[in-house]
Design an enzyme around this catalytic site. Structure first.
Site, PDB file in Angstrom:
ATOM      1  N   GLU A 286      -4.542  -2.317  10.550  1.00  0.00           N
ATOM      2  CA  GLU A 286      -4.986  -1.919   9.208  1.00  0.00           C
ATOM      3  C   GLU A 286      -3.779  -1.699   8.306  1.00  0.00           C
ATOM      4  O   GLU A 286      -3.733  -2.180   7.163  1.00  0.00           O
ATOM      5  CB  GLU A 286      -5.813  -0.634   9.287  1.00  0.00           C
ATOM      6  CG  GLU A 286      -6.178  -0.059   7.921  1.00  0.00           C
ATOM      7  CD  GLU A 286      -6.821   1.322   8.024  1.00  0.00           C
ATOM      8  OE1 GLU A 286      -7.052   1.930   6.964  1.00  0.00           O
ATOM      9  OE2 GLU A 286      -7.080   1.797   9.149  1.00  0.00           O
ATOM     10  N   GLU A 411       3.572  10.578   4.650  1.00  0.00           N
ATOM     11  CA  GLU A 411       4.118  11.591   5.551  1.00  0.00           C
ATOM     12  C   GLU A 411       3.769  11.283   7.004  1.00  0.00           C
ATOM     13  O   GLU A 411       4.617  11.393   7.902  1.00  0.00           O
ATOM     14  CB  GLU A 411       3.594  12.976   5.148  1.00  0.00           C
ATOM     15  CG  GLU A 411       4.140  13.499   3.828  1.00  0.00           C
ATOM     16  CD  GLU A 411       3.540  12.836   2.598  1.00  0.00           C
ATOM     17  OE1 GLU A 411       4.127  12.969   1.516  1.00  0.00           O
ATOM     18  OE2 GLU A 411       2.470  12.184   2.722  1.00  0.00           O
TER      19      GLU A 411
END
Length: 426
Positions: A286, A411
């Site tokens: 993905e 992050e």
């Protein structure tokens, strides 16, 4: 190689056959935006891959790009299903799916190229394409049994059905294994209760891959997750109204609601309590495929900005001749080209069987953050016009920001990369 050649010819046949047919009603041909050339010799693409880009760019700039501003303004793509069938006719919805199910049997590099060109025309439609073609179709290809593939893939690949995938919940985003959607087994069915949130294509999807907890006591919690294939119209399944988002407007997103939703056991994708393997392996791909989205957005910024700099005048000359603007052009271009090489090479490696979580996270981390900066630079080049919604520059920025949040935040991607290095020294 022979299989690749066959698949490429199949895609070429579909493109040729589409050209012989008039466009669907509602797709009135408009003058395409003037595009900057993409140097695919430097990008290392084969002749077939270059033709794929050219074919998609021509189609999309005629039939999608002129609608992109209105899609964004209204938060609606009125001709979505007709357009989806056009993509199906072109063979790109199932671009990595086997030919036997109607797919084109091509690789992840080709998938990235199509994702890039759709996003170049409309970031929102590009995101919906990624959710359909990769998150839904590719997961079914990689994890479905034969009965599931025969039942769902042909209609998803043709564009008759729209697909989606549902992992996140209101309190389970990056910490996805803490999901609360519960699936309780009763006879030959599972009863699902709970909800999912921020689901791309949710309001439109006919087929969804949904992750739920089948063992609430599992330790660690990831061992109790199962993937299910859910169909629109199943009793107990509904969707809330679509969300009003900052960007990617027209790529419909909503909450999914499960109230005693009855799912046949035959609709388990993979194995019971083994859904985390489906989830995590799919997440790498993905991230790779969605990295084509920022590439397309950066190219769109250049497509609009470079010509503008050579039309707009100040102090008696075209502003593109000022050294500060030349610096902006150089920065935008080199960021895009550096991202392209990274994304394309990781895609090539995945096609050759070498797929690493570290680099799949790396390509979307770097390309997403570069896309946001390139969009900001584009706005600066447009000056006051960049701040006006009559121009598309604000849309590019709002769309680009999604890629720093969706498919795992920047992050989390940094954590994935850092932990991969730590594992080498464990």
């Amino acid at each position: 190689m022979a299989e690749m050649a066959t698949a490429t010819r199949l895609l070429g046949w579909r493109v040729a056959s589409w050209r012989l047919r008039p466009p669907l009603a509602g797709f009135v041909s408009q003058r395409a935006h003037s595009l900057l050339p993409v140097d695919d010799a430097i990008n290392g693409l084969s002749e077939e891959q270059r033709q794929l880009r050219q074919t998609m760019a021509k189609f999309l700039q005629e039939h999608l790009a002129p609608k992109a501003q209105e899609i964004d303004r209204s938060n609606e793509f009125k001709n979505l299903r007709e357009f989806w069938k056009q993509l199906g006719n072109l063979g790109v919805l199932g671009i990595t799916a086997p030919v036997q199910y109607g797919g084109s049997g091509l690789g992840y590099l080709e998938h990235v190229l199509v994702m890039e060109e759709i996003s170049r025309a409309s970031g929102a439609v590009g995101l919906s394409y990624g959710a359909h073609s990769n998150l839904c179709i590719n997961q079914l290809v990689r994890n479905g049994n034969e009965a599931q593939k025969e039942k769902y893939l042909p209609k998803l690949i043709s564009g008759e059905y729209i697909g989606a995938l549902a992992m996140s919940e209101p309190n389970a985003g990056s910490d996805v294994v803490s999901m609360k959607l519960k699936a309780e087994k009763k006879g030959n069915h599972y009863i699902l209760n709970g909800n999912k949130f921020w689901i791309t294509n949710g309001p439109d999807a006919d087929v969804l891959i949904v992750y739920a907890k089948t063992d609430l006591a599992a330790v660690p919690a990831s061992r109790g997750i199962t993937a299910f294939i859910v169909e629109k119209g199943m009793p107990g399944f509904s969707t809330s109204k679509k969300l009003d988002k900052l960007g990617m407007r027209g790529s419909n997103t909503c909450e999914l609601i499960f109230e005693d939703c009855k799912i046949p056991a035959a609709n388990i994708l993979g194995h019971e309590n083994k859904g985390v393997y489906v989830l995590m392996s799919g997440l790498d791909l993905e991230r790779l495929v969605l990295a084509g989205g920022p590439l397309g957005l950066m190219q769109a910024v250049l497509d609009h900005t470079i010509p503008y700099l050579h039309v707009r005048e100040a102090f008696g000359q075209k502003i593109g001749h000022f050294q500060l603007m030349q610096g902006k052009m150089a920065d935008m271009y080199t960021r895009l080209m550096a991202c392209r090489q990274y994304v394309y090479n990781v895609a090539k490696a995945c096609d050759e069987g070498h797929c690493t979580a570290k680099d799949c996270a790396g390509v979307i981390l770097y390309s997403a953050e570069c896309a946001t900066q390139v969009a900001l630079d584009g706005i600066q080049c447009f000056g006051g016009n960049g701040y006006i919604n009559d121009f598309p520059m604000g849309r590019f920025l709002r769309d680009a920001k999604l890629y720093e949040i969706g498919a795992g935040t920047s992050e989390v991607r940094r954590l994935v990369i850092g932990r991969a290095f730590n594992a080498d020294f464990h």
